[in-house]
Design a protein around this motif. Structure first.
Motif, short mmCIF file in Angstrom:
data_model
loop_
_atom_site.label_atom_id
_atom_site.label_comp_id
_atom_site.label_asym_id
_atom_site.label_seq_id
_atom_site.Cartn_x
_atom_site.Cartn_y
_atom_site.Cartn_z
N ALA A 168 3.83 42.95 27.36
CA ALA A 168 3.64 42.20 28.60
C ALA A 168 2.29 42.54 29.23
O ALA A 168 1.60 41.66 29.76
CB ALA A 168 4.77 42.50 29.58
N ASP A 169 1.92 43.80 29.16
CA ASP A 169 0.64 44.21 29.73
C ASP A 169 -0.53 43.59 28.96
O ASP A 169 -1.52 43.18 29.55
CB ASP A 169 0.55 45.74 29.69
N ALA A 170 -0.38 43.51 27.62
CA ALA A 170 -1.42 42.89 26.81
C ALA A 170 -1.52 41.39 27.07
O ALA A 170 -2.60 40.80 26.98
CB ALA A 170 -1.16 43.15 25.33
N ALA A 171 -0.39 40.77 27.41
CA ALA A 171 -0.38 39.33 27.65
C ALA A 171 -0.87 38.95 29.04
O ALA A 171 -1.19 37.78 29.29
CB ALA A 171 1.04 38.79 27.46
N ARG A 172 -0.92 39.93 29.92
CA ARG A 172 -1.20 39.63 31.33
C ARG A 172 -2.55 38.97 31.54
O ARG A 172 -2.72 38.17 32.47
CB ARG A 172 -1.13 40.93 32.14
N THR B 36 -3.95 36.69 29.80
CA THR B 36 -3.97 35.26 29.46
C THR B 36 -2.71 34.52 29.89
O THR B 36 -2.66 33.30 29.78
CB THR B 36 -4.14 35.09 27.94
N MET B 37 -1.69 35.24 30.35
CA MET B 37 -0.43 34.60 30.74
C MET B 37 0.07 35.17 32.05
O MET B 37 -0.04 36.37 32.29
CB MET B 37 0.65 34.83 29.67
N ALA B 38 0.65 34.30 32.88
CA ALA B 38 1.38 34.74 34.06
C ALA B 38 2.88 34.53 33.87
O ALA B 38 3.69 35.26 34.43
CB ALA B 38 0.90 33.98 35.30
N VAL B 39 3.21 33.50 33.07
CA VAL B 39 4.61 33.18 32.77
C VAL B 39 4.72 32.96 31.26
O VAL B 39 3.94 32.20 30.68
CB VAL B 39 5.07 31.91 33.51
N ALA B 40 5.68 33.65 30.62
CA ALA B 40 5.83 33.54 29.17
C ALA B 40 7.29 33.39 28.79
O ALA B 40 8.18 33.93 29.46
CB ALA B 40 5.24 34.78 28.48
N LEU B 41 7.53 32.66 27.71
CA LEU B 41 8.88 32.54 27.16
C LEU B 41 9.11 33.67 26.17
O LEU B 41 8.18 34.12 25.49
CB LEU B 41 9.07 31.19 26.47
#
Length: 598
Positions: free
Chosen positions: A333-337, A339-344
Motif C-alpha cells: 500500500a505504501d508503494a502504491a500511494r 500513484t493510487m489513492a483508491v485501489a481494488l
C-alpha cells in the motif's frame, strides 16, 4: 478512506472539550491525510479525518453526520431522493446521508451500498446514531468513560488518546489472541472497550437507557441455488462483474498479488476499462497477469518478514495481531500511494466461498466421521493419536475423535489448547473463568441456519474471521499508508450468492472446477486459476527465541508460567519442536502490551 471519532453525554448535555476530540483524531490522522473536521454542541462532539477534497462532516439545521468510507450507489440514491423532491447542494456523501436520514431514519444503512461507518447526531430527537457496514470493513470502537460519556473512534488508538479511558487488560482477549492470532470483534484487550459488530446499528437517546446494538442485515442467502452448473457459475460471475465495476468508480488501480482472486479482479477491471488498468504487485505470477491484460504495472520490491515486525504490527493494530502478512500489505500500500489513492484488492474469495485448506480438511474429516459411530470413533482415534509418531498425523487422528465443529475450531488455533493451558499460570486460568477461544467457533457453527458442515463453517468464518482478521488486516495496513482499499469479492450480494452455491462449486478441486474457474475460464489461463489463495500465515523467519529473550513485560503480567515458557523456547531452539508461531505471538503480544498499558 477516512476516520471518525466522537463524544456523547447520554444523561445530560455536559460541555464537551473539543481539544480532547482533536487529540483523538490526531492519533488516526493517517486515515484522512487531507485534514480533519470537528463539530461540537452541548453534550456532543463529532469529528472526522478526511481525505483531501472530501467533505466527511456536514451539519444541516438539527442534524450532523460524520462518516468513513464511500457510498457506491450514491448516484442512484440521489436520483431517487430528487424524484421525491429533495434538493442537493453538492455531490458529497455526507449531504446524501443527512437526506437519507430524513427519509428513512434508522433504516438508512439498509439503503447504502459499500463499506461505510457513520455517526449521526439528531438534536431534535436528542440521539446519537452509529452504524457499521454489512461486512465490517470499516471499524468502529466504543467505550463508556469514567464521566459517563460515550466515546467512539475508528481505531482503538483514538479512544486511547482520551484521558478518561480506563486502561485495564482483559485476559480473555489474550486467550482469544493466542488461539486465533487476532482479537475477535466481540472482544478487546482493553476491558470495557467494545467494537460495534458488522451490520449493526446503535441508537443512544439522551435520558434513556442504552439498549444493545441491533442487527440490520443478514448475509445468509437461503436455499441452495439450482440449475445447470454453467448457469449458476454465470450468475455468480455476473454479480462479481457488477461488484468490480461499481468499485472502479473513483478508483485508480489494483493491488495484484498474483493469486486467482486478484487475477479475477484485474481481468474484470481490464474488461470494463477503456484504458490500461494500473496495477502494483510482486513476483512472476503477478507479472504474468499484468502482461496478459496489458496493465500499467509497477513491480514492487519483495518484502522479507522478521522479528522486528512485531513492533510495527502493534503500531498498526493497537491490539495484538499476529498475521505478518499485514506488514507486507502495508509495504504494498505504501508503494502504491504515489500513484493510487483508491485501489481494488482481490481479498477474501477463498474465505467467502469456503474454498480454503481449512474447509477442505473439514470436508475430508466429516466423510471419515460419517463412517464410524462416535462411540467407536472417539476411543479408536484417541488411542491411535496417542501412539502416532508423527505430530501432524497425531493431530489429524485426534481431530477425527472430535465432533466436526470442535475439530474445525481446534484446527484454526495457532497455539493449541494444550499449550495455552501449560503457558497460563493458575491465577490466569482462574481469571479466565472457563473461557476458551474455540467455544466461539463451536457456538457459531451450532447456531448456523444450515445442515451441511461446510455451510456451518462458512457461517462462522464470515461472522468471526472475516471482520476480525481479514478485514482488519486490509483496513489497518492500507489506512496506515493512506490508501483506500475496495474489496469486490466481499460485496454483500456476492456473499449471499456464494452462501447458496452448490457444494461442488464452493469446494474447489482444480482449475476450472470451482465457481471462480467456471465463471472466468474464458478470461484467465489455467495456471492463473491454479495460483493458490493464501489461507493462513507463517511466523517470520529469524531467531524468534532470541528475540523473545528481550521481552520483560510478559513476565510482569503474571499471566504466563516462566518454566513452561522457558521449556517452549528451549525446545524450539534445540529443534525438538516447532513453536515458532507461538513465540511470534508472544513477541507481538509484548509489543501490544507496551503500547496499550505503558
Amino acid at each position: 478512506m477516512g476516520g471518525i471519532a466522537g463524544l456523547f453525554h447520554p444523561a445530560t448535555p455536559k460541555p464537551v472539550d473539543p481539544a480532547r476530540l482533536r487529540r483523538m483524531l490526531a492519533t488516526q490522522a493517517h486515515r484522512g491525510p487531507g485534514g480533519e473536521g470537528v463539530w461540537t454542541a452541548p453534550g456532543v462532539a463529532l469529528g472526522c479525518n478526511r481525505p483531501a477534497g472530501v467533505a466527511a462532516l456536514r451539519t444541516e439545521a438539527s442534524l450532523t453526520v460524520v462518516h468513513d468510507g464511500a457510498i457506491l450507489n450514491a448516484e442512484a440514491l440521489r436520483r431517487g431522493l430528487e424524484a421525491d423532491g429533495v434538493g442537493f447542494e453538492s455531490a458529497d456523501d455526507a449531504e446524501l446521508l443527512l437526506a437519507g436520514w430524513r427519509r428513512w431514519g434508522p433504516a438508512l444503512p439498509e439503503h447504502i451500498e459499500g463499506e461505510v461507518a457513520l455517526a449521526l447526531y439528531d438534536a431534535g430527537r436528542g440521539l446519537l446514531f452509529l452504524s457499521r457496514d454489512r461486512i465490517g470493513a470499516k471499524p468502529l470502537h466504543l467505550a463508556e468513560l469514567s464521566d459517563g460519556s460515550i466515546a467512539f473512534a475508528s481505531e482503538l488508538k483514538g479512544l486511547l488518546a482520551h484521558p478518561l479511558l480506563r486502561r485495564v487488560p482483559d485476559i480473555t482477549a489474550v486467550e482469544d489472541f493466542l488461539a486465533y492470532g487476532y482479537v475477535p470483534d466481540d472482544a478487546c484487550l482493553v476491558a470495557g472497550v467494545a467494537k460495534l459488530p458488522a451490520a449493526h446499528r446503535l441508537t443512544i437517546a439522551r435520558g434513556r437507557p442504552i439498549v444493545g446494538p441491533e442487527r440490520w442485515w443478514q448475509w445468509e442467502g437461503g436455499a441452495r441455488l439450482k440449475g445447470a452448473t454453467a448457469d449458476v457459475a454465470g450468475q455468480w460471475g455476473d454479480l462479481l462483474r457488477r461488484s468490480v465495476r461499481s468499485r472502479m468508480i473513483g478508483a485508480d488501480g489494483a493491488l495484484l498479488s498474483g493469486d486467482a482472486d486478484s487475477a479475477a479482479v484485474v481481468a474484470l477491471m481490464a474488461e470494463a476499462s477503456p484504458r490500461a488498468v494500473r496495477t502494483l504487485g510482486t513476483g512472476p505470477a503477478a507479472e504474468q497477469i499484468a502482461r496478459r491484460f496489458a496493465t500499467d504495472h509497477v513491480d514492487a520490491p519483495p518484502f522479507e518478514h522478521g522479528p522486528d515486525d512485531a513492533e510495527m504490527l502493534a503500531v498498526l493494530f493497537d491490539e495484538p495481531f499476529a498475521d505478518p502478512r499485514a506488514i507486507r500489505d502495508f509495504a504494498s500500500a505504501d508503494a502504491a500511494r504515489d500513484t493510487m489513492a483508491v485501489a481494488l484488492l482481490g481479498m477474501g474469495g477463498a474465505l467467502a466461498m469456503a474454498d480454503g485448506e481449512r474447509h477442505r480438511r473439514l470436508v475430508r474429516g466429516e466423510r471419515l466421521r460419517a463412517l464410524l459411530h462416535i462411540r467407536v470413533r472417539q476411543p479408536l482415534f484417541t488411542r491411535l493419536g496417542a501412539i502416532w509418531p508423527d505430530r501432524d498425523g497425531r493431530t489429524r487422528l485426534e481431530a477425527l475423535a472430535l465432533e466436526g465443529a470442535e475439530a474445525y475450531a481446534r484446527h484454526l488455533a495457532i497455539t493449541p489448547r494444550v499449550w495455552r493451558e501449560r503457558l497460563f499460570t493458575p491465577a490466569a486460568r482462574h481469571a479466565l473463568g472457563g473461557h476458551r477461544a474455540e467455544q466461539r467457533y463451536v457456538d457459531a457453527m451450532a447456531a448456523a441456519p444450515a445442515s451441511h458442515p461446510l455451510d456451518r463453517a462458512l457461517h462462522a468464518d464470515l461472522a468471526i474471521a472475516l471482520p476480525g482478521q481479514w478485514l482488519a488486516r486490509a483496513d489497518r495496513s492500507a489506512m496506515a499508508a493512506g490508501l483506500e482499499l475496495r474489496l469486490p469479492l466481499l460485496d454483500h450480494r456476492l456473499l449471499r450468492c456464494s452462501a447458496r452455491l452448490p457444494i461442488a462449486l464452493r469446494r474447489g478441486g482444480g482449475a476450472g472446477r470451482d465457481v471462480l474457474g467456471r465463471a472466468l475460464a474464458s478470461y484467465l489461463p489455467g495456471d492463473a486459476l491454479r495460483q493458490p489463495v493464501e489461507d493462513g500465515w507463517r511466523a517470520p523467519a529469524g531467531d524468534l527465541a532470541a528475540a523473545l529473550g528481550g521481552a520483560t513485560l510478559l513476565a510482569e503480567t503474571g499471566w504466563f508460567d516462566p518454566v513452561a515458557l522457558t521449556t517452549m523456547v528451549e525446545a524450539h531452539r534445540g529443534g525438538d519442536a516447532d513453536h515458532g508461531a507461538t513465540l511470534w505471538q508472544m513477541l507481538v503480544l509484548e509489543q501490544a502490551l507496551r503500547r496499550l498499558f505503558p
